[in-house]
Scaffold this motif. Structure first.
Motif, PDB file in Angstrom:
ATOM      1  N   ALA A   1      73.937 -39.161  -2.577  1.00 26.46           N
ATOM      2  CA  ALA A   1      72.835 -38.023  -2.574  1.00 26.46           C
ATOM      3  C   ALA A   1      71.934 -38.617  -1.312  1.00 26.46           C
ATOM      4  O   ALA A   1      71.602 -39.845  -1.508  1.00 26.46           O
ATOM      5  CB  ALA A   1      71.594 -37.807  -3.657  1.00 26.46           C
ATOM      6  N   THR A   2      71.160 -37.792  -0.579  1.00 32.12           N
ATOM      7  CA  THR A   2      70.627 -37.871   0.595  1.00 32.12           C
ATOM      8  C   THR A   2      69.032 -37.458   0.397  1.00 32.12           C
ATOM      9  O   THR A   2      68.833 -36.911  -0.646  1.00 32.12           O
ATOM     10  CB  THR A   2      70.924 -37.464   1.699  1.00 32.12           C
ATOM     11  N   THR A   3      68.269 -38.462   1.105  1.00 33.98           N
ATOM     12  CA  THR A   3      66.830 -38.101   0.762  1.00 33.98           C
ATOM     13  C   THR A   3      66.623 -36.691   1.074  1.00 33.98           C
ATOM     14  O   THR A   3      65.637 -35.866   0.255  1.00 33.98           O
ATOM     15  CB  THR A   3      65.892 -38.801   1.773  1.00 33.98           C
ATOM     16  N   SER A   4      66.963 -36.102   2.072  1.00 35.89           N
ATOM     17  CA  SER A   4      66.852 -34.585   2.395  1.00 35.89           C
ATOM     18  C   SER A   4      67.165 -33.779   1.400  1.00 35.89           C
ATOM     19  O   SER A   4      66.534 -32.768   0.868  1.00 35.89           O
ATOM     20  CB  SER A   4      67.756 -34.367   3.683  1.00 35.89           C
ATOM     21  N   SER A   5      68.476 -33.988   0.396  1.00 33.97           N
ATOM     22  CA  SER A   5      68.987 -33.485  -0.582  1.00 33.97           C
ATOM     23  C   SER A   5      67.921 -33.327  -1.830  1.00 33.97           C
ATOM     24  O   SER A   5      67.586 -32.422  -2.398  1.00 33.97           O
ATOM     25  CB  SER A   5      70.160 -33.764  -1.048  1.00 33.97           C
ATOM     26  N   VAL A   6      67.400 -34.594  -1.948  1.00 32.06           N
ATOM     27  CA  VAL A   6      66.222 -34.540  -2.882  1.00 32.06           C
ATOM     28  C   VAL A   6      64.876 -33.677  -2.765  1.00 32.06           C
ATOM     29  O   VAL A   6      64.508 -32.980  -3.517  1.00 32.06           O
ATOM     30  CB  VAL A   6      65.926 -36.127  -3.185  1.00 32.06           C
ATOM     31  N   LEU A   7      64.570 -33.958  -1.382  1.00 29.74           N
ATOM     32  CA  LEU A   7      63.138 -33.007  -1.102  1.00 29.74           C
ATOM     33  C   LEU A   7      63.503 -31.667  -1.117  1.00 29.74           C
ATOM     34  O   LEU A   7      62.758 -30.908  -1.515  1.00 29.74           O
ATOM     35  CB  LEU A   7      63.172 -33.385   0.395  1.00 29.74           C
ATOM     36  N   LEU A   8      64.832 -31.192  -0.835  1.00 28.70           N
ATOM     37  CA  LEU A   8      64.979 -29.840  -0.567  1.00 28.70           C
ATOM     38  C   LEU A   8      65.179 -29.273  -2.336  1.00 28.70           C
ATOM     39  O   LEU A   8      64.799 -28.296  -2.478  1.00 28.70           O
ATOM     40  CB  LEU A   8      66.399 -29.425  -0.058  1.00 28.70           C
TER      41      LEU A   8
ATOM     42  N   ARG B   1      65.084 -34.732 -12.144  1.00 34.94           N
ATOM     43  CA  ARG B   1      65.964 -34.737 -10.776  1.00 34.94           C
ATOM     44  C   ARG B   1      67.450 -34.430 -11.366  1.00 34.94           C
ATOM     45  O   ARG B   1      67.691 -35.070 -12.442  1.00 34.94           O
ATOM     46  CB  ARG B   1      65.854 -35.958 -10.213  1.00 34.94           C
ATOM     47  N   SER B   2      68.047 -33.680 -10.643  1.00 31.74           N
ATOM     48  CA  SER B   2      69.557 -33.328 -11.223  1.00 31.74           C
ATOM     49  C   SER B   2      70.440 -34.485 -11.145  1.00 31.74           C
ATOM     50  O   SER B   2      70.201 -35.237 -10.362  1.00 31.74           O
ATOM     51  CB  SER B   2      70.151 -32.127 -10.415  1.00 31.74           C
ATOM     52  N   GLU B   3      71.572 -34.325 -11.887  1.00 29.14           N
ATOM     53  CA  GLU B   3      72.558 -35.499 -11.673  1.00 29.14           C
ATOM     54  C   GLU B   3      73.138 -35.432 -10.159  1.00 29.14           C
ATOM     55  O   GLU B   3      73.384 -36.452  -9.725  1.00 29.14           O
ATOM     56  CB  GLU B   3      73.700 -35.306 -12.606  1.00 29.14           C
ATOM     57  N   GLU B   4      73.350 -34.251  -9.526  1.00 27.08           N
ATOM     58  CA  GLU B   4      73.838 -34.212  -8.177  1.00 27.08           C
ATOM     59  C   GLU B   4      73.027 -34.845  -7.232  1.00 27.08           C
ATOM     60  O   GLU B   4      73.246 -35.879  -6.590  1.00 27.08           O
ATOM     61  CB  GLU B   4      74.020 -32.745  -7.690  1.00 27.08           C
TER      62      GLU B   4
END
Length: 230
Positions: free
Chosen positions: A79-86, A70-73
């Motif tokens: 960070a949101t769950t949505s951003s991780v899934l994307l 996973r990226s640092e961002e």
């Protein structure tokens, strides 16, 4: 239809350090989410998104894929769950893989079972919804809550103070365990609760937020009660 289970397990938990791989009733708590996703038999991929090598090693040991870091961002506190899934979907697309549905499972959800995941995926398919959200009913009617005003208690909504509990509209909250989503809708709306979201109502004995040490102990008590540990 192709489907993926994405388990979101970053390394930087603050309130309970290292909680995603802390032992819970005999094994790392992350293992429960992985095993439920694998045992339900519905997913082409069961992967863990993490920025932490120890979490990645634990995930692999229990049968999940960790194909990229996973990226640092996407691992930051905001960070949101949505951003991780994307991010995960984007990385798989670079590798030539796309999915029709996804199930995001949280890593601290030991009450999740293969059967509940099957129910959620089946509901997603049969309802035509954008997403399925597991929810639980509030045990006490929120309409009769009290608040502090200048050191004194008063009803937030006085009009409900004398209303019988059974006459009040039931309120529900997110169970905080998993979300089943249509990928196309998710990529368009970029939200977990989308325009057409349907509930999967769970009993309170299958639910426990785990944010504090007290939560952790209570969750273990509930788990042992459900699984004959007492």
């Amino acid at each position: 239809m192709s489907s993926i289970a994405i388990i979101t397990a970053r390394g930087g938990s603050k309130r309970i350090p290292r909680k995603n791989i802390r032992e819970f009733c005999g094994k790392p708590i992350l293992a429960y989410s992985i095993q439920a996703a694998r045992e339900c038999g519905l997913f082409d991929r069961v992967m863990v998104s993490t920025d932490d090598e120890e979490i990645g090693e634990t995930a692999r040991r229990y049968g999940a894929e960790v194909p990229f870091r996973r990226s640092e961002e996407a691992a930051g506190d905001v960070a949101t769950t949505s951003s991780v899934l994307l991010e995960v979907l984007g990385e798989y697309e670079k590798r030539g893989e796309c999915f029709d549905t996804l199930c995001c499972v949280y890593p601290t959800a030991p009450f999740v079972t293969a059967e509940r995941l099957r129910q959620a995926v089946s509901l997603l398919e049969e309802s035509g919804a954008d997403s399925v959200l597991p929810v639980v009913r509030f045990s006490f009617p929120p309409q009769r809550c009290v608040v502090m005003q200048e050191g004194r208690l008063q009803f937030k909504w006085p009009e409900y103070a004398q209303t019988r509990s059974q006459d009040l509209e039931p309120f529900y909250h997110d169970a905080g365990q998993y979300y089943c989503l249509r990928v196309k809708s998710f990529l368009e709306q970029r939200a977990l609760v989308m325009d057409h979201t349907v509930p999967l109502i769970l009993p309170e004995m299958e639910i426990q937020d785990i944010d504090t040490e007290e939560d952790w102990e209570l969750a273990q008590v509930k788990y042992r009660m459900r699984h004959g540990g007492f």
